[in-house]
Design an enzyme around this catalytic site. Structure first.
Site, PDB file in Angstrom:
ATOM      1  CD  GLN A  17     -28.811   1.702 -89.223  1.00 49.73           C
ATOM      2  OE1 GLN A  17     -28.233   0.649 -89.045  1.00 49.73           O
ATOM      3  NE2 GLN A  17     -28.448   2.566 -90.158  1.00 49.73           N
ATOM      4  CG  ASN A 162     -22.684  -3.747 -86.713  1.00 51.46           C
ATOM      5  OD1 ASN A 162     -22.405  -4.455 -87.681  1.00 51.46           O
ATOM      6  ND2 ASN A 162     -22.683  -2.420 -86.781  1.00 51.46           N
ATOM      7  CD  GLU A 163     -19.772  -1.073 -88.692  1.00 49.31           C
ATOM      8  OE1 GLU A 163     -19.481  -1.285 -89.888  1.00 49.31           O
ATOM      9  OE2 GLU A 163     -20.359  -0.042 -88.298  1.00 49.31           O
ATOM     10  CD  GLU A 355     -22.969  -3.188 -91.649  1.00 51.06           C
ATOM     11  OE1 GLU A 355     -22.549  -2.097 -92.101  1.00 51.06           O
ATOM     12  OE2 GLU A 355     -23.417  -3.313 -90.497  1.00 51.06           O
ATOM     13  CD1 TRP A 410     -25.802   4.490 -88.333  1.00 47.98           C
ATOM     14  CD2 TRP A 410     -27.058   4.490 -86.488  1.00 47.98           C
ATOM     15  NE1 TRP A 410     -26.099   3.186 -88.033  1.00 47.98           N
ATOM     16  CE2 TRP A 410     -26.859   3.145 -86.910  1.00 47.98           C
ATOM     17  CE3 TRP A 410     -27.838   4.712 -85.333  1.00 47.98           C
ATOM     18  CZ2 TRP A 410     -27.407   2.050 -86.223  1.00 47.98           C
ATOM     19  CZ3 TRP A 410     -28.367   3.633 -84.654  1.00 47.98           C
ATOM     20  CH2 TRP A 410     -28.146   2.322 -85.100  1.00 47.98           C
TER      21      TRP A 410
END
Length: 450
Positions: A17, A162-163, A355, A410
């Site tokens: 990102q 992550n996630e 987050e 994203w």
């Protein structure tokens, strides 16, 4: 409302990102590089090829983090920059880049909290089946070994993934994210199982090989239900909803967390999916269930529920015209009370909010500053709720604001701004937003000003 002693105040970002440098210094392709080259997959045809150019500007960005007073920075490492083919030949320049970031952070007294995988899966491994291939767990362990060998003399805080709810649910079920697959749910469950295996093997590698005693945790999506009232029945309904597997989708907590922490898949999910369960081999759940030091939760919103007289749980719609971020997510501060509470009750691991933040309609004002009072109000409300959870006995270690800097969001491209540092993507000029100065005061006061 001061937070606990040694509470960690940080912010977060992810490699794809912010970095850019998509083909710099021997980096391999990721599934996101490929996704961005396909028409109509990302808003505006945006890509991560340049992003915030953090690959070349990391020293400048870390200086800004120090100016804000961050105590920790949650970063992710770029798997295909380190191993261009995902396994095998190591790219030394990729590791030198990681060295540069870690060393610069430490020079500024900012503790690195490393996420090994934040969605930039190597394209070369995707072409060999990706998460549908059981070997993916070993591929990830090999990558983890390379990173631990190089960085664990300086890094002590680790999160493997992550996630997974997002990189599987959005990447392999709905097709909205890379690699853009729309699999059957039986295949989705297989991909989840292999990602959990990869997590477990990565933890094994870190525990066995780290040069400094590690702290290892998760960074899972927090799916939070909030009671409509403080009546015990509504609280029980919210707890059961938060901890339920409600359908053939990835938006739950327990299908991912129970195997990691309790060593088994949840019973309600097993009953729901019994005909399409993945191939669980002997020893798999023992590999997946490795000791963890904290439960990292990414929480942005929640849903309100109430108990009905017949024992059912009803979801209450968000009020029309209620507050929403520019992601069109409802503003639900109570999620940072009930989410940590319910998760802590079930798993008894210290909580870290890995987050939390909001996308806002930000621009540089005529005075040259970026005024974002909505974000300050949002963060104040959420942190007050988190503080109440801590006051009520939830053991909590830290908070990582998402995100330190505006970045590639994203499939939404650059249309959404989550950062407390503003980026002009044409000039790459950085401007600290009002929220950055506010967050500096929060950190200095250990939350006393909230």
């Amino acid at each position: 409302m001061p937070f606990p002693d040694r509470f960690v105040w940080g912010a977060a970002a992810a490699s794809y990102q912010i970095e850019g440098g998509a083909e710099a210094d021997g980096k391999g392709l990721s599934v996101w590089d490929v996704m961005c080259r396909q028409p109509h997959k990302v808003a505006g045809g945006h890509t991560g090829e340049v992003a915030c150019d953090h690959y070349h500007r990391c020293a400048e960005d870390i200086q800004l983090m120090a100016d804000i007073g961050l105590q920790a920075y949650r970063l992710s490492l770029p798997w295909p920059r380190i191993l261009p083919d995902g396994i095998g030949q190591v790219n030394e320049k990729g590791l030198e880049y990681c060295d540069r970031i870690i060393d610069t952070l430490l020079e500024h007294h900012i503790e690195p909290w490393v996420t090994l995988f934040h969605w930039d899966y190597p394209q070369a491994l995707f072409e060999q089946g990706g998460w549908l291939n059981r070997d993916s767990a070993d591929w990830f362990a090999e990558y983890t070994q390379v990173v631990v060998d190089r960085l664990s003399d300086r890094v002590t805080h680790w999160m493997p993934h992550n996630e997974p709810q997002c990189f599987i649910g959005l990447g392999h079920q709905s097709g909205d994210h890379a690699p853009g697959l729309k699999l059957s749910f039986s295949e989705v469950l297989t991909a989840i199982h292999h990602s959990l295996l990869a997590h477990g093997k990565a933890v094994q590698v870190i525990r066995a090989q780290a040069k400094r005693p590690p702290q290892i945790g998760t960074a899972l999506v927090g799916i939070v239900s909030i009671p409509a009232t403080d009546h015990p029945d509504d609280i029980a309904a919210a707890r059961s909803s938060t901890l339920a597997v409600s359908g053939k989708h990835c938006w739950n907590n327990t299908w991912f967390a129970d195997p990691l922490i309790l060593g088994h898949y949840p019973e309600d999910g097993m009953a729901r999916f019994h005909q399409i369960m993945p191939n669980i081999q002997p020893g798999d759940l023992e590999t997946i269930c490795q000791p963890l030091d904290f439960y990292g939760l990414n929480i942005y919103q929640g849903q309100t529920v109430r108990a009905e007289s017949d024992g059912c749980v009803t979801t209450i719609p968000h009020p029309p015209g209620g507050p929403r971020t520019t992601m069109d997510w409802p503003v639900i501060p109570e999620a940072l009370y009930w989410g940590p509470r319910f998760i802590y009750e079930r798993y008894q691991l210290p909580i870290v909010i890995t987050e939390n933040g909001m996308a806002n309609c930000d621009w540089v004002h005529r005075d040259g500053q970026v005024h974002d009072p909505q974000r300050i109000d949002f963060l104040t409300r959420y942190l007050q709720a988190y503080g109440r959870a801590i006051d009520d006995g939830i053991e909590a270690k830290g908070y990582f604001l998402w995100s330190i800097i505006d970045n590639f969001e994203w499939a939404f491209g650059y249309d959404k701004r989550f950062g407390i540092i503003y980026v002009d993507y044409e000039t790459q000029q950085r401007t600290l937003k009002d929220s950055a100065y506010w967050y500096k005061d929060v950190i200095v006061s250990n939350g006393q000003i909230l």
